[in-house]
Design a protein around this motif. Sequence first.
Motif, PDB file in Angstrom:
ATOM      1  N   UNK A 268       1.007  -1.176  -0.114  1.00  0.00           N
ATOM      2  CA  UNK A 268       0.011  -0.021   0.059  1.00  0.00           C
ATOM      3  C   UNK A 268       0.803   0.986  -0.089  1.00  0.00           C
ATOM      4  N   UNK A 269       0.507   2.330  -0.721  1.00  0.00           N
ATOM      5  CA  UNK A 269       1.206   3.485  -0.587  1.00  0.00           C
ATOM      6  C   UNK A 269       0.601   4.204   0.626  1.00  0.00           C
ATOM      7  N   UNK A 270       1.276   4.361   1.554  1.00  0.00           N
ATOM      8  CA  UNK A 270       0.982   4.801   2.969  1.00  0.00           C
ATOM      9  C   UNK A 270       1.341   6.268   3.336  1.00  0.00           C
ATOM     10  N   UNK A 271       0.455   6.922   3.982  1.00  0.00           N
ATOM     11  CA  UNK A 271       0.863   8.478   4.434  1.00  0.00           C
ATOM     12  C   UNK A 271       0.698   8.362   5.886  1.00  0.00           C
ATOM     13  N   UNK A 272       1.728   8.903   6.504  1.00  0.00           N
ATOM     14  CA  UNK A 272       1.447   8.867   8.161  1.00  0.00           C
ATOM     15  C   UNK A 272       1.529  10.241   8.785  1.00  0.00           C
TER      16      UNK A 272
ATOM     17  N   UNK B 219      -3.946  20.370   8.582  1.00  0.00           N
ATOM     18  CA  UNK B 219      -4.853  21.397   8.357  1.00  0.00           C
ATOM     19  C   UNK B 219      -5.654  20.824   7.148  1.00  0.00           C
ATOM     20  N   UNK B 220      -5.092  20.068   6.208  1.00  0.00           N
ATOM     21  CA  UNK B 220      -5.519  19.763   4.831  1.00  0.00           C
ATOM     22  C   UNK B 220      -5.126  18.147   4.494  1.00  0.00           C
TER      23      UNK B 220
ATOM     24  N   UNK C 220      -3.101  13.422   1.752  1.00  0.00           N
ATOM     25  CA  UNK C 220      -3.618  11.883   1.432  1.00  0.00           C
ATOM     26  C   UNK C 220      -3.876  11.814  -0.245  1.00  0.00           C
ATOM     27  N   UNK C 221      -3.778  12.629  -0.924  1.00  0.00           N
ATOM     28  CA  UNK C 221      -4.261  12.456  -2.517  1.00  0.00           C
ATOM     29  C   UNK C 221      -3.757  11.407  -3.167  1.00  0.00           C
TER      30      UNK C 221
END
Length: 190
Positions: free
Chosen positions: A25-29, A35-36, A41-42
């Motif tokens: 998975x492409x993960x953002x932590x 704020x956005x 997470x785009x």
Amino acid sequence: MILGAIADDLTGATDLSLILARNGMRVVQTIGLPDDLGAVAAEADAVVVALKSRTIPADEAVAMSLDAARALQAAGARRFFFKYCSTFDSTDEGNIGPVASALMSHFDMECSVACPSFPENGRTVYQGHLFVHDRLISDSPMKDHPLTPMRDPDLVRVLSRQTERPVHLVPLATMRGAPGAIAAQVTATP
């Protein structure tokens, strides 16, 4: 975004992020709620929001977690996961139970599964009792944790003290039963 996760601390958030990334998975932590979140997470398959909510007052933990849930929904998450510590360390007042209950209400859920295990790190659950390697958590060093001592290994009792929702055990025999056995037990339990 496939998955939006709300973690009650940075370490657990990082563990979850690594597991998801290792499985493609492409993960953002994030640390806290940006704020956005939508912009952050785009391109992600999963977003893990690391909160510091394990040991703060329960009402603050609930508010932070609900803010994260709403932000993940607005960013397009289709599934949601509440990541709490695999040692289920908490106090009798929370915060695992109050946050889980609030998230269930937010997502209009009648039931949820709580299984705080992480076998890679020696955390397993058997018949509702939490083990650290081959010891009950109450016989491990976690029993004397300065903020969240775990002196009761029975997770049904622990969670029952933290929420007004009914808490029940799905025993191993049911887990190993015929397809549909778990759903049948959950729907039959008052």
